[in-house]
Design a protein around this motif. Structure first.
Motif, PDB file in Angstrom:
ATOM      1  N   TYR A  41     -20.253  -8.098  33.133  1.00  0.00           N
ATOM      2  CA  TYR A  41     -18.993  -7.712  32.484  1.00  0.00           C
ATOM      3  C   TYR A  41     -18.841  -8.445  31.150  1.00  0.00           C
ATOM      4  O   TYR A  41     -19.249  -9.581  31.001  1.00  0.00           O
ATOM      5  N   SER A  42     -18.225  -7.762  30.202  1.00  0.00           N
ATOM      6  CA  SER A  42     -17.942  -8.392  28.918  1.00  0.00           C
ATOM      7  C   SER A  42     -16.464  -8.305  28.551  1.00  0.00           C
ATOM      8  O   SER A  42     -15.981  -9.095  27.749  1.00  0.00           O
ATOM      9  N   ASN A  43     -15.736  -7.370  29.140  1.00  0.00           N
ATOM     10  CA  ASN A  43     -14.329  -7.177  28.809  1.00  0.00           C
ATOM     11  C   ASN A  43     -13.450  -7.829  29.892  1.00  0.00           C
ATOM     12  O   ASN A  43     -12.997  -7.152  30.819  1.00  0.00           O
ATOM     13  N   PHE A  44     -13.273  -9.148  29.775  1.00  0.00           N
ATOM     14  CA  PHE A  44     -12.476  -9.874  30.765  1.00  0.00           C
ATOM     15  C   PHE A  44     -11.769 -11.050  30.098  1.00  0.00           C
ATOM     16  O   PHE A  44     -12.144 -11.482  29.011  1.00  0.00           O
ATOM     17  N   ASP A  52     -15.532  -8.512  42.235  1.00  0.00           N
ATOM     18  CA  ASP A  52     -16.172  -9.410  41.267  1.00  0.00           C
ATOM     19  C   ASP A  52     -15.153 -10.308  40.569  1.00  0.00           C
ATOM     20  O   ASP A  52     -15.417 -11.489  40.331  1.00  0.00           O
ATOM     21  N   MET A  90     -18.433 -13.815  35.776  1.00  0.00           N
ATOM     22  CA  MET A  90     -18.216 -12.456  35.264  1.00  0.00           C
ATOM     23  C   MET A  90     -19.425 -11.983  34.442  1.00  0.00           C
ATOM     24  O   MET A  90     -19.857 -10.840  34.584  1.00  0.00           O
ATOM     25  N   ARG A  91     -19.962 -12.860  33.625  1.00  0.00           N
ATOM     26  CA  ARG A  91     -21.131 -12.477  32.820  1.00  0.00           C
ATOM     27  C   ARG A  91     -22.347 -12.197  33.706  1.00  0.00           C
ATOM     28  O   ARG A  91     -23.139 -11.307  33.415  1.00  0.00           O
ATOM     29  N   LEU A 110     -15.177  -3.927  40.945  1.00  0.00           N
ATOM     30  CA  LEU A 110     -14.584  -4.776  39.913  1.00  0.00           C
ATOM     31  C   LEU A 110     -13.597  -5.761  40.538  1.00  0.00           C
ATOM     32  O   LEU A 110     -13.597  -6.951  40.200  1.00  0.00           O
ATOM     33  N   ALA A 123      -9.973  -8.098  34.284  1.00  0.00           N
ATOM     34  CA  ALA A 123     -11.105  -7.402  33.673  1.00  0.00           C
ATOM     35  C   ALA A 123     -10.859  -5.907  33.608  1.00  0.00           C
ATOM     36  O   ALA A 123     -10.082  -5.353  34.395  1.00  0.00           O
ATOM     37  N   THR A 124     -11.528  -5.285  32.667  1.00  0.00           N
ATOM     38  CA  THR A 124     -11.495  -3.834  32.491  1.00  0.00           C
ATOM     39  C   THR A 124     -12.936  -3.353  32.370  1.00  0.00           C
ATOM     40  O   THR A 124     -13.758  -4.003  31.730  1.00  0.00           O
ATOM     41  N   ASP A 125     -13.219  -2.233  32.997  1.00  0.00           N
ATOM     42  CA  ASP A 125     -14.555  -1.653  32.910  1.00  0.00           C
ATOM     43  C   ASP A 125     -14.414  -0.151  32.679  1.00  0.00           C
ATOM     44  O   ASP A 125     -13.444   0.462  33.124  1.00  0.00           O
ATOM     45  N   GLN A 176     -22.345 -10.833  36.479  1.00  0.00           N
ATOM     46  CA  GLN A 176     -22.191  -9.486  37.043  1.00  0.00           C
ATOM     47  C   GLN A 176     -22.269  -8.403  35.969  1.00  0.00           C
ATOM     48  O   GLN A 176     -22.126  -7.225  36.265  1.00  0.00           O
TER      49      GLN A 176
END
Length: 136
Positions: A87-90, A44, A82-83, A41, A105-107, A85
């Motif tokens: 990720y949606s929570n950023f 990225d 980010m998308r 993360l 970002a958070t995952d 890779q």
């Protein structure tokens, strides 16, 4: 003296040790996975911040001999990175002066072994900031 009944005490010990071993193995296995996910993360997020910071306002750079980020393009580039890779929570932030791009970002990472004791996921966070300019 009366004799104490110790039947079953070994079973309690074995069950306690089995639970302890599952927890320790889970921490090693799932904790290692969470650390790996955190590093991924962070990489990225840093790549997205750099992609955004490369969106320089060329007209401003030519007229003022100074780099400044084109806010809209930087936002679009960082979000696209980010998308891409998955990720949606950023969040992407570019200040009004266009001096930097910050991506946070958070995952959520699911657990395998620790889910046996009810701990189903880890949450990992990362933030990176990049500034416009020519790399050294």
């Amino acid at each position: 003296m009366t004799k104490r009944d110790e039947r079953g005490s070994a079973s309690v010990f074995i069950v306690g040790m089995a639970i302890t071993l599952v927890v320790v193995a889970g921490l090693v296995f799932d904790g290692g996975g969470a650390l790996n996910a955190r590093m991924t993360l962070a990489d990225d997020v840093e790549a997205a911040a750099v992609a955004g910071a490369q969106a320089t306002d060329e007209i401003y750079a030519h007229t003022n001999n100074e780099f400044r980020i084109d806010r809209d393009e930087a936002q679009d580039r960082a979000e696209a990175a980010m998308r891409a890779q998955g990720y949606s929570n950023f969040q992407v932030y570019v200040p009004a002066d266009g001096s930097y791009v910050r991506v946070t970002a958070t995952d959520t990472i699911g657990t395998k072994m620790l889910s046996l004791i009810g701990y189903n996921s880890f949450e990992v966070h990362a933030t990176a900031t990049a500034e416009p300019g020519i790399p050294d």
